[in-house]
Design a protein around this motif. Structure first.
Motif, PDB file in Angstrom:
ATOM      1  N   PRO A   1       4.426  -4.546 -14.045  1.00 13.97           N
ATOM      2  CA  PRO A   1       5.448  -4.884 -12.793  1.00 13.97           C
ATOM      3  C   PRO A   1       5.322  -6.475 -12.311  1.00 13.97           C
ATOM      4  CG  PRO A   1       4.561  -2.660 -12.557  1.00 13.97           C
ATOM      5  CD  PRO A   1       3.790  -3.258 -13.751  1.00 13.97           C
ATOM      6  N   ALA A   2       3.994  -6.709 -12.438  1.00  9.90           N
ATOM      7  CA  ALA A   2       3.755  -8.238 -11.820  1.00  9.90           C
ATOM      8  C   ALA A   2       4.148  -9.053 -12.944  1.00  9.90           C
ATOM      9  CB  ALA A   2       2.481  -8.400 -11.510  1.00  9.90           C
TER      10      ALA A   2
ATOM     11  N   ASP B   1       7.272   0.809  -9.860  1.00 10.64           N
ATOM     12  CA  ASP B   1       6.956   1.348 -11.451  1.00 10.64           C
ATOM     13  C   ASP B   1       5.465   1.779 -11.323  1.00 10.64           C
ATOM     14  OD1 ASP B   1       9.235   0.437 -11.927  1.00 10.64           O
ATOM     15  OD2 ASP B   1       8.733  -0.966 -13.399  1.00 10.64           O
ATOM     16  N   PHE B   2       5.207   3.287 -11.542  1.00 11.66           N
ATOM     17  CA  PHE B   2       3.984   3.695 -11.760  1.00 11.66           C
ATOM     18  C   PHE B   2       3.600   4.155 -13.054  1.00 11.66           C
ATOM     19  CE2 PHE B   2       2.923   5.415  -7.253  1.00 11.66           C
ATOM     20  CZ  PHE B   2       3.851   4.937  -6.604  1.00 11.66           C
TER      21      PHE B   2
ATOM     22  N   ASP C   1      -2.510   0.571  -4.401  1.00  8.39           N
ATOM     23  CA  ASP C   1      -1.633  -0.730  -4.409  1.00  8.39           C
ATOM     24  C   ASP C   1      -0.688  -0.553  -5.849  1.00  8.39           C
ATOM     25  OD1 ASP C   1      -3.331  -1.760  -2.599  1.00  8.39           O
ATOM     26  OD2 ASP C   1      -4.656  -2.886  -3.764  1.00  8.39           O
ATOM     27  N   TYR C   2       0.595  -1.000  -5.250  1.00 10.69           N
ATOM     28  CA  TYR C   2       1.590  -0.982  -6.079  1.00 10.69           C
ATOM     29  C   TYR C   2       2.493  -2.154  -6.135  1.00 10.69           C
ATOM     30  CZ  TYR C   2       0.186   3.355  -8.352  1.00 10.69           C
ATOM     31  OH  TYR C   2      -0.295   4.208  -8.900  1.00 10.69           O
TER      32      TYR C   2
ATOM     33  N   LYS D   1       0.785  -1.000   0.056  1.00 12.52           N
ATOM     34  CA  LYS D   1       0.015   0.040   0.111  1.00 12.52           C
ATOM     35  C   LYS D   1       0.868   1.238   0.001  1.00 12.52           C
ATOM     36  CE  LYS D   1      -4.263  -1.715   0.670  1.00 12.52           C
ATOM     37  NZ  LYS D   1      -5.051  -1.681  -0.419  1.00 12.52           N
ATOM     38  N   ALA D   2       0.700   2.164  -0.810  1.00  7.52           N
ATOM     39  CA  ALA D   2       1.320   3.458  -0.710  1.00  7.52           C
ATOM     40  C   ALA D   2       0.465   4.372  -0.270  1.00  7.52           C
ATOM     41  CB  ALA D   2       1.860   3.779  -2.217  1.00  7.52           C
TER      42      ALA D   2
END
Ligand SMILES: Cc1cc2nc3c(=O)[nH]c(=O)nc-3n(C[C@H](O)[C@H](O)[C@H](O)COP(=O)(O)OP(=O)(O)OC[C@H]3O[C@@H](n4cnc5c(N)ncnc54)[C@H](O)[C@@H]3O)c2cc1C
Length: 269
Positions: free
Chosen positions: A155-156, A105-106, A89-90, A57-58
């Motif tokens: 990213p995943a 990574d955003f 979520d990231y 969580k960010a």
């Protein structure tokens, strides 16, 4: 950490002790025009993320509120009224406990607290993160692995592709804006990676992933499918795999990472 499983093919679910960390941006790199990579540094002691689709969580604070960590109680992070941040979520793309680094990574999609933070953060900016609370580890017990999604899942999907060992077979279909958004991955696995391009159509409005999946011959044998991205797309791909490709429902994880037109929306199926 606790783990439980009965069927050797069943994904292993692991719970972690969770706490918040206050991290500092150490570098910012646009790995593609719409994907911004942050290397964050700080106290990473105890950080553990064994699942490719884990998330942290960010926390994004209201203007004028300094990012700070608080205790996690039974009802979640215990912020004072008025100081409660937004949470998104990231995926932990890479991390190194000893070096005290975490890479996120955003997608710069242009709206919302997370994308806005990513557009403006620079070296020295602060980010509070919590988790991962848990991990799901898919065993190496399948003949092949299917990965499908949009750029929020890159990213995943990238982690999964890089982490699969020699001998594993993986087919991936990923929707991105255009050729400039394509990422390439190093892997020991046998990889077939297809990118499909929106070319100006808004994210979350196309059937490109499904259309490409329909056109492909799947490898023989039993597969585990991981689908992630916009909710409607993830649900449609899940339905297609069960109804038209005879995937057993428990061989699919379909994660809605965001929903078109709705802030802070995610759903699992
Ligand atoms: C388990 C998990 C892991 C995730 N990992 C990542 C990751 O590593 N990197 C990453 O970039 N995202 C990731 N996401 C997706 C991310 O959490 C969402 O896109 C989130 O909504 C972004 O928050 P925001 O504050 O930018 O926008 P919100 O405030 O949530 O939304 C504002 C508006 O933007 C729209 N929107 C949200 N995301 C997108 C998008 N990608 N493209 C176009 N429009 C969008 C919404 O529909 C809404 O209309 C993950 C999600 C989950 C559930």
């Amino acid at each position: 950490m606790t783990a439980e499983t009965t069927d050797p093919r069943a994904p292993l679910r692991i719970r972690h002790e969770t706490r918040q960390r206050l991290l500092t941006v150490a570098s910012v790199t646009d790995i593609t025009p719409r994907m911004r990579r942050f290397t964050l540094t700080g106290d990473m002691a105890g950080f553990f993320s064994p699942g490719h689709a884990d998330h942290i969580k960010a926390f994004f604070f209201p203007p004028g509120v300094e990012p700070k960590v608080v205790r996690i109680g039974p009802g979640g992070a215990e912020y004072a009224p008025g100081e409660r941040p937004e949470m998104r979520d990231y995926t932990p793309r890479y991390w190194d406990v000893e070096a005290g680094t975490l890479v996120l990574d955003f997608v710069l999609h242009g709206d919302g607290p997370a994308s806005t933070w990513a557009a403006g953060a620079t070296i020295g900016s602060k980010l509070v993160i919590g988790g991962p609370r848990g991990s799901v580890v898919v065993p190496m017990a399948y003949d092949w692995y299917l990965l499908a999604g949009d750029e929020t899942a890159l990213p995943a999907i990238g982690r999964r592709i890089e982490e699969l060992p020699a001998g594993a077979r993986v087919l991936a279909v990923v929707e991105v804006e255009d050729a400039a958004e394509e990422q390439q991955f190093r892997t020991a696995a046998a990889l077939e990676l297809h990118y499909v391009h929106r070319n100006g159509r808004p994210a979350g409005t196309t059937t490109l992933v499904l259309d490409r999946l329909r056109s492909l011959d799947f490898p023989p044998g039993e597969a585990y499918a991981y689908i992630a991205g916009e909710v409607t797309m993830a649900q449609a791909v899940r339905a297609y795999l069960t109804e038209e490709r005879a995937f057993p429902p428990d061989h699919i994880k379909a994660a809605g990472y965001w929903r078109l037109g709705v802030a802070d929306a995610h759903e699992d199926h």
